[in-house]
Design a protein around this motif. Structure first.
Motif, mmCIF file in Angstrom:
data_model
loop_
_atom_site.group_PDB
_atom_site.id
_atom_site.type_symbol
_atom_site.label_atom_id
_atom_site.label_comp_id
_atom_site.label_asym_id
_atom_site.label_seq_id
_atom_site.Cartn_x
_atom_site.Cartn_y
_atom_site.Cartn_z
ATOM 1 N N LYS A 12 61.554 58.512 -63.754
ATOM 2 C CA LYS A 12 61.321 58.450 -65.203
ATOM 3 C C LYS A 12 61.120 57.031 -65.717
ATOM 4 C CE LYS A 12 63.818 62.734 -66.196
ATOM 5 N NZ LYS A 12 64.915 63.380 -66.952
ATOM 6 N N GLY A 13 61.049 56.060 -64.823
ATOM 7 C CA GLY A 13 60.757 54.701 -65.249
ATOM 8 C C GLY A 13 61.967 53.797 -65.357
ATOM 9 N N TYR A 14 61.682 52.539 -65.669
ATOM 10 C CA TYR A 14 62.713 51.509 -65.698
ATOM 11 C C TYR A 14 63.742 51.717 -66.798
ATOM 12 C CZ TYR A 14 60.907 48.274 -62.173
ATOM 13 O OH TYR A 14 60.533 47.684 -60.987
ATOM 14 N N GLU A 15 63.294 52.038 -68.001
ATOM 15 C CA GLU A 15 64.248 52.207 -69.097
ATOM 16 C C GLU A 15 65.254 53.298 -68.767
ATOM 17 O OE1 GLU A 15 64.318 52.903 -73.942
ATOM 18 O OE2 GLU A 15 62.607 53.609 -72.772
ATOM 19 N N VAL A 49 58.835 48.723 -68.990
ATOM 20 C CA VAL A 49 59.446 47.572 -68.313
ATOM 21 C C VAL A 49 60.079 46.636 -69.334
ATOM 22 C CG1 VAL A 49 58.996 45.539 -66.898
ATOM 23 C CG2 VAL A 49 57.882 47.710 -66.340
ATOM 24 N N LYS A 50 59.382 46.414 -70.444
ATOM 25 C CA LYS A 50 59.896 45.521 -71.489
ATOM 26 C C LYS A 50 61.210 46.052 -72.067
ATOM 27 C CE LYS A 50 56.865 43.876 -74.291
ATOM 28 N NZ LYS A 50 55.875 43.740 -75.402
ATOM 29 N N ARG A 51 61.266 47.349 -72.303
ATOM 30 C CA ARG A 51 62.505 47.946 -72.844
ATOM 31 C C ARG A 51 63.649 47.824 -71.840
ATOM 32 N NH1 ARG A 51 58.633 51.774 -74.707
ATOM 33 N NH2 ARG A 51 59.087 53.146 -72.929
ATOM 34 N N PHE A 52 63.322 48.000 -70.549
ATOM 35 C CA PHE A 52 64.368 47.841 -69.540
ATOM 36 C C PHE A 52 64.882 46.410 -69.492
ATOM 37 C CE2 PHE A 52 65.221 46.085 -65.336
ATOM 38 C CZ PHE A 52 66.454 46.684 -65.117
ATOM 39 N N LEU A 53 63.992 45.442 -69.517
ATOM 40 C CA LEU A 53 64.415 44.045 -69.457
ATOM 41 C C LEU A 53 65.335 43.696 -70.621
ATOM 42 C CD1 LEU A 53 61.086 42.347 -68.317
ATOM 43 C CD2 LEU A 53 63.149 42.715 -66.949
ATOM 44 N N ALA A 54 65.098 44.295 -71.768
ATOM 45 C CA ALA A 54 65.984 44.075 -72.917
ATOM 46 C C ALA A 54 67.366 44.665 -72.646
ATOM 47 C CB ALA A 54 65.371 44.693 -74.172
ATOM 48 N N PHE A 61 72.972 42.688 -66.627
ATOM 49 C CA PHE A 61 72.774 43.282 -65.311
ATOM 50 C C PHE A 61 72.655 42.183 -64.257
ATOM 51 C CE2 PHE A 61 70.963 47.830 -65.822
ATOM 52 C CZ PHE A 61 71.975 48.137 -66.725
ATOM 53 N N GLY A 62 73.165 42.486 -63.073
ATOM 54 C CA GLY A 62 72.967 41.604 -61.938
ATOM 55 C C GLY A 62 71.623 41.863 -61.284
ATOM 56 N N THR A 63 71.374 41.204 -60.180
ATOM 57 C CA THR A 63 70.113 41.342 -59.465
ATOM 58 C C THR A 63 69.933 42.771 -58.957
ATOM 59 O OG1 THR A 63 70.430 39.061 -58.731
ATOM 60 C CG2 THR A 63 68.686 40.315 -57.662
ATOM 61 N N LEU A 64 68.750 43.337 -59.166
ATOM 62 C CA LEU A 64 68.441 44.677 -58.673
ATOM 63 C C LEU A 64 68.036 44.600 -57.197
ATOM 64 C CD1 LEU A 64 66.284 46.084 -61.624
ATOM 65 C CD2 LEU A 64 68.785 45.950 -61.412
#
Length: 278
Positions: A12-15, A49-54, A61-64
């Protein structure tokens, strides 16, 4: 602060992945860059992707730790498998640049009778073709259990791959607790000794992430069968010692245990309770 999470579906994506991680009590996570059994990757949505980065920034969050599909084999004997593996890894690394600064983990592969030395040469050759000076993603070789013709069951094999790679600064290692235990490294009774061996052979500065899993099998079985935390032959005290070890405690930990969402949330909670903040 303990950086811990589990594998989360990327369908379902990054967010959605970010929100699911928060629901589990996680502050990092792993995901497959495409179907774990191979196939084409779903197109990325820049707004998603932008919403997830926010979300990741707000919740620190730590490194994925992204994971390549299981079907990739960088040291296969069949040319078509090698071609697919290289194409998929190139595509994945380009996509990873949309979330820069994270990790891309892969299984070194199986030499399928060609011999370990040939396997090592093929893996390093692929990495030399796909790693670029511009990329912001660190590629991780995963420690393996050594079943069948797997490459990477011994630290020396991973070190040999690194030795042949030109852009070593783009290459690290992910240590899987189940794999190293099944491979014969005694992390229950001699974790310090195993880490000293890793440091001597590879260098602890190259250890970037931990797959935190219990094992269904005794040490040295070379079978690679994950178990839930505290329900296997490694046990909760030893795995808690891994998360609390001064040389490891700041790394991202990813659960790959045979669990549902409730089980992952429980394991994350238990490991957080046993973590000693400093």
């Amino acid at each position: 602060m303990l950086m811990i999470g589990s594998h989360i579906s990327s369908a379902k994506g990054y967010e959605a992945m970010g929100k699911q991680a928060l629901k589990l009590g996680a502050n990092t996570f792993a995901f497959f860059t495409r179907n774990p059994r191979g196939g084409s990757a779903k197109a990325l949505d820049p707004e998603d992707v932008k919403r997830f980065l926010a979300i990741a920034k707000e919740h620190q969050f730590g490194t994925l730790v992204a994971h390549a599909p299981y079907t990739l084999n960088p040291c296969a004997a069949k040319p078509e498998v090698l071609e697919f593996t290289e194409r998929a890894m190139r595509e994945d690394l380009i996509r990873m640049e949309e979330t820069p600064g994270n990790y891309y983990n892969f299984h070194p592969g199986s030499h399928v009778g060609q011999g370990v030395e040939t396997g090592i040469r093929l893996i390093a050759g692929l990495l030399n073709r796909i790693l670029t000076p511009e990329q912001h993603t660190t590629v991780l070789l995963e420690t393996m259990a050594g079943k069948g013709s797997e490459v990477g069951g011994r630290f020396e094999e991973l070190a040999a791959i690194r030795e042949l790679v030109t852009r070593k600064e783009k290459l690290g290692v992910c240590l899987d607790t189940c794999h190293v235990w099944d491979g014969g490294y005694d992390i229950v009774h001699d974790l310090d000794g195993v880490l000293a061996e890793f440091d001597r052979v590879i260098g602890l500065e190259h250890l970037k992430a931990i797959h935190l899993n219990d094992s269904q099998n005794p040490m040295g079985s070379r079978k690679d069968r994950h178990a839930k935390i505290g329900e296997g032959t490694i046990g909760l005290p030893a795995l808690s010692a891994v998360t609390n070890h001064p040389l490891l405690r700041t790394l991202p930990f990813v659960l790959e245990t045979p669990n549902d969402e409730e089980g992952y949330a429980r394991e994350i909670r238990i490991l957080r309770e046993r973590y000693r903040d400093e």
